[in-house]
Design a protein around this motif. Structure first.
Motif, PDB file in Angstrom:
ATOM      1  N   MET A  81       6.195  -0.915  13.046  1.00 41.74           N
ATOM      2  CA  MET A  81       5.250  -0.257  11.860  1.00 41.74           C
ATOM      3  C   MET A  81       4.038  -1.328  13.260  1.00 41.74           C
ATOM      4  O   MET A  81       3.656  -2.384  13.252  1.00 41.74           O
ATOM      5  N   ALA A  82       3.570  -0.062  13.734  1.00 39.85           N
ATOM      6  CA  ALA A  82       1.995  -0.438  14.475  1.00 39.85           C
ATOM      7  C   ALA A  82       1.205   0.284  14.365  1.00 39.85           C
ATOM      8  O   ALA A  82       1.142   1.828  14.283  1.00 39.85           O
ATOM      9  N   ASP A  83       0.461   0.159  13.620  1.00 41.19           N
ATOM     10  CA  ASP A  83      -1.031   0.807  12.864  1.00 41.19           C
ATOM     11  C   ASP A  83       0.085   0.828  11.643  1.00 41.19           C
ATOM     12  O   ASP A  83       0.346   0.909  11.021  1.00 41.19           O
ATOM     13  N   LYS A  84      -0.355   2.905  11.341  1.00 40.73           N
ATOM     14  CA  LYS A  84       0.402   3.980  10.820  1.00 40.73           C
ATOM     15  C   LYS A  84       1.646   4.460  11.552  1.00 40.73           C
ATOM     16  O   LYS A  84       1.832   4.505  10.666  1.00 40.73           O
ATOM     17  N   ASP A  85       1.795   4.278  13.056  1.00 39.17           N
ATOM     18  CA  ASP A  85       2.813   4.591  13.386  1.00 39.17           C
ATOM     19  C   ASP A  85       3.879   3.656  13.187  1.00 39.17           C
ATOM     20  O   ASP A  85       4.414   2.704  13.309  1.00 39.17           O
ATOM     21  N   VAL A  86       5.078   4.499  12.916  1.00 37.95           N
ATOM     22  CA  VAL A  86       7.001   3.803  13.409  1.00 37.95           C
ATOM     23  C   VAL A  86       7.194   3.964  14.543  1.00 37.95           C
ATOM     24  O   VAL A  86       7.420   4.448  14.523  1.00 37.95           O
ATOM     25  N   LEU A  87       7.288   2.417  14.720  1.00 31.43           N
ATOM     26  CA  LEU A  87       7.928   2.456  15.825  1.00 31.43           C
ATOM     27  C   LEU A  87       9.444   2.947  15.925  1.00 31.43           C
ATOM     28  O   LEU A  87      10.076   2.957  16.711  1.00 31.43           O
ATOM     29  N   PHE A  88      10.167   2.030  15.022  1.00 33.24           N
ATOM     30  CA  PHE A  88      11.722   2.027  15.268  1.00 33.24           C
ATOM     31  C   PHE A  88      12.002   1.997  13.314  1.00 33.24           C
ATOM     32  O   PHE A  88      11.369   1.306  12.324  1.00 33.24           O
ATOM     33  N   ASN A  89      13.404   2.460  13.038  1.00 32.22           N
ATOM     34  CA  ASN A  89      13.506   2.510  11.769  1.00 32.22           C
ATOM     35  C   ASN A  89      15.149   2.521  12.279  1.00 32.22           C
ATOM     36  O   ASN A  89      16.324   3.630  12.524  1.00 32.22           O
ATOM     37  N   ALA A  90      15.451   1.148  11.566  1.00 35.43           N
ATOM     38  CA  ALA A  90      17.372   0.856  11.944  1.00 35.43           C
ATOM     39  C   ALA A  90      17.450  -0.315  10.325  1.00 35.43           C
ATOM     40  O   ALA A  90      17.020   0.053   9.634  1.00 35.43           O
ATOM     41  N   GLU A  91      18.845   1.539   9.803  1.00 35.59           N
ATOM     42  CA  GLU A  91      19.513   0.903   8.915  1.00 35.59           C
ATOM     43  C   GLU A  91      21.053   1.134   9.422  1.00 35.59           C
ATOM     44  O   GLU A  91      21.387   1.484  10.055  1.00 35.59           O
ATOM     45  N   LEU A  92      21.927  -0.354   8.245  1.00 39.84           N
ATOM     46  CA  LEU A  92      23.377  -0.205   8.847  1.00 39.84           C
ATOM     47  C   LEU A  92      23.602  -0.574   6.985  1.00 39.84           C
ATOM     48  O   LEU A  92      23.137  -1.409   6.826  1.00 39.84           O
ATOM     49  N   VAL A  93      25.167   0.034   7.157  1.00 43.16           N
ATOM     50  CA  VAL A  93      25.128  -0.239   5.655  1.00 43.16           C
ATOM     51  C   VAL A  93      27.220  -0.827   6.924  1.00 43.16           C
ATOM     52  O   VAL A  93      27.478   0.182   6.704  1.00 43.16           O
ATOM     53  N   TYR A  94      27.053  -2.462   6.477  1.00 40.33           N
ATOM     54  CA  TYR A  94      27.716  -3.119   6.405  1.00 40.33           C
ATOM     55  C   TYR A  94      28.858  -3.348   5.390  1.00 40.33           C
ATOM     56  O   TYR A  94      28.831  -4.203   5.054  1.00 40.33           O
ATOM     57  N   GLY A  95      30.386  -3.366   5.886  1.00 41.90           N
ATOM     58  CA  GLY A  95      31.145  -3.363   5.159  1.00 41.90           C
ATOM     59  C   GLY A  95      32.437  -4.664   5.181  1.00 41.90           C
ATOM     60  O   GLY A  95      32.583  -4.544   6.160  1.00 41.90           O
ATOM     61  N   GLY A  96      33.325  -4.784   4.291  1.00 48.52           N
ATOM     62  CA  GLY A  96      34.222  -5.713   4.591  1.00 48.52           C
ATOM     63  C   GLY A  96      35.068  -6.303   3.152  1.00 48.52           C
ATOM     64  O   GLY A  96      34.770  -5.726   2.373  1.00 48.52           O
ATOM     65  N   VAL A  97      36.525  -5.406   3.648  1.00 50.33           N
ATOM     66  CA  VAL A  97      36.962  -5.904   1.665  1.00 50.33           C
ATOM     67  C   VAL A  97      37.632  -6.974   2.268  1.00 50.33           C
ATOM     68  O   VAL A  97      38.345  -7.869   3.373  1.00 50.33           O
ATOM     69  N   PHE A  98      37.521  -7.385   1.517  1.00 54.24           N
ATOM     70  CA  PHE A  98      37.553  -9.083   1.184  1.00 54.24           C
ATOM     71  C   PHE A  98      38.897  -9.378  -0.209  1.00 54.24           C
ATOM     72  O   PHE A  98      38.988  -8.645  -1.015  1.00 54.24           O
ATOM     73  N   ARG A  99      39.434  -9.624   0.235  1.00 52.92           N
ATOM     74  CA  ARG A  99      41.406  -9.986  -0.609  1.00 52.92           C
ATOM     75  C   ARG A  99      40.546 -11.522  -1.094  1.00 52.92           C
ATOM     76  O   ARG A  99      40.805 -12.941  -0.529  1.00 52.92           O
ATOM     77  N   VAL A 100      40.448 -11.518  -2.791  1.00 54.29           N
ATOM     78  CA  VAL A 100      39.727 -12.376  -3.583  1.00 54.29           C
ATOM     79  C   VAL A 100      40.945 -13.622  -4.335  1.00 54.29           C
ATOM     80  O   VAL A 100      40.866 -12.667  -5.356  1.00 54.29           O
ATOM     81  N   ALA A 101      41.713 -14.972  -4.564  1.00 55.54           N
ATOM     82  CA  ALA A 101      42.328 -14.537  -4.665  1.00 55.54           C
ATOM     83  C   ALA A 101      42.654 -16.245  -5.781  1.00 55.54           C
ATOM     84  O   ALA A 101      42.059 -17.186  -4.179  1.00 55.54           O
ATOM     85  N   GLY A 102      43.288 -16.801  -7.091  1.00 50.07           N
ATOM     86  CA  GLY A 102      43.194 -18.265  -7.213  1.00 50.07           C
ATOM     87  C   GLY A 102      41.776 -17.957  -7.617  1.00 50.07           C
ATOM     88  O   GLY A 102      41.872 -20.013  -7.882  1.00 50.07           O
ATOM     89  N   PHE A 103      40.698 -18.035  -7.822  1.00 49.15           N
ATOM     90  CA  PHE A 103      39.370 -18.359  -8.055  1.00 49.15           C
ATOM     91  C   PHE A 103      39.417 -18.466  -9.871  1.00 49.15           C
ATOM     92  O   PHE A 103      39.681 -17.293  -9.832  1.00 49.15           O
TER      93      PHE A 103
END
Length: 170
Positions: A81-103
């Protein structure tokens, strides 16, 4: 006779020799959602005397896929934001599939909410940086995130919620 390095079991091999070694494997990584908005462009791209105010929000979610596989998503929202102006808006949903075993069971939440997002973060950070650069701004290099602190804060909030929740009559 001394063991040669090839004959000495180490790491996962040593654990496997003593039983099932705990494992954490990244099976896949993916962009689930990506958005970059620059509503004031091209006027918002001009030089400024002071740096814009940048707010960054981070969230982590984990969902089981099977008994040993989990889908962990790291959500990053960055708004400049610059004053009340939106300069940019970035949104990211980043995923991963994990195998979790033995814990042990008590280690599962910290693994899913600390270790898995810690592994995803560098890739998500790079995607945000590339998209802000492609949007005409300097690349936004998000500072490292303390996922352990985020997890502890989230657990404290959950415990506080549980203590203040009204007791349902039987």
């Amino acid at each position: 006779m001394a063991n040669t390095p090839e004959e000495t079991p180490t790491g996962a091999a040593a654990g496997a020799a003593n039983g099932a070694a705990p494992t954490l494997n990244v099976l896949a990584q993916y962009v689930k959602d990506l958005s970059f908005e620059s509503p004031g462009a091209p006027a918002s791209l001009r030089g400024r005397e002071k740096a814009p105010a940048i707010s960054i929000n981070v969230n982590v979610n984990a969902n089981p896929i099977s008994e040993t596989e989990y889908d962990v998503t790291l959500t990053l929202n960055a708004k400049a934001m610059a004053d009340k102006d939106v300069l940019f808006n970035a949104e990211l949903v980043y995923g991963g599939v994990f195998r979790v075993a033995g814990f042990p069971k008590e280690h599962m939440l910290p693994i899913l909410f600390i270790e898995c997002p810690r592994l995803l973060f560098p890739f998500a950070r790079q995607i945000i940086a590339e998209n802000t650069r492609a949007g005409g701004f300097p690349p936004l290099m998000i500072d490292p995130i303390d996922f352990a602190q985020m997890f502890q804060q989230r657990m404290a909030e959950e415990q506080a919620k549980a203590k203040t929740a009204p007791v349902q009559p039987s």
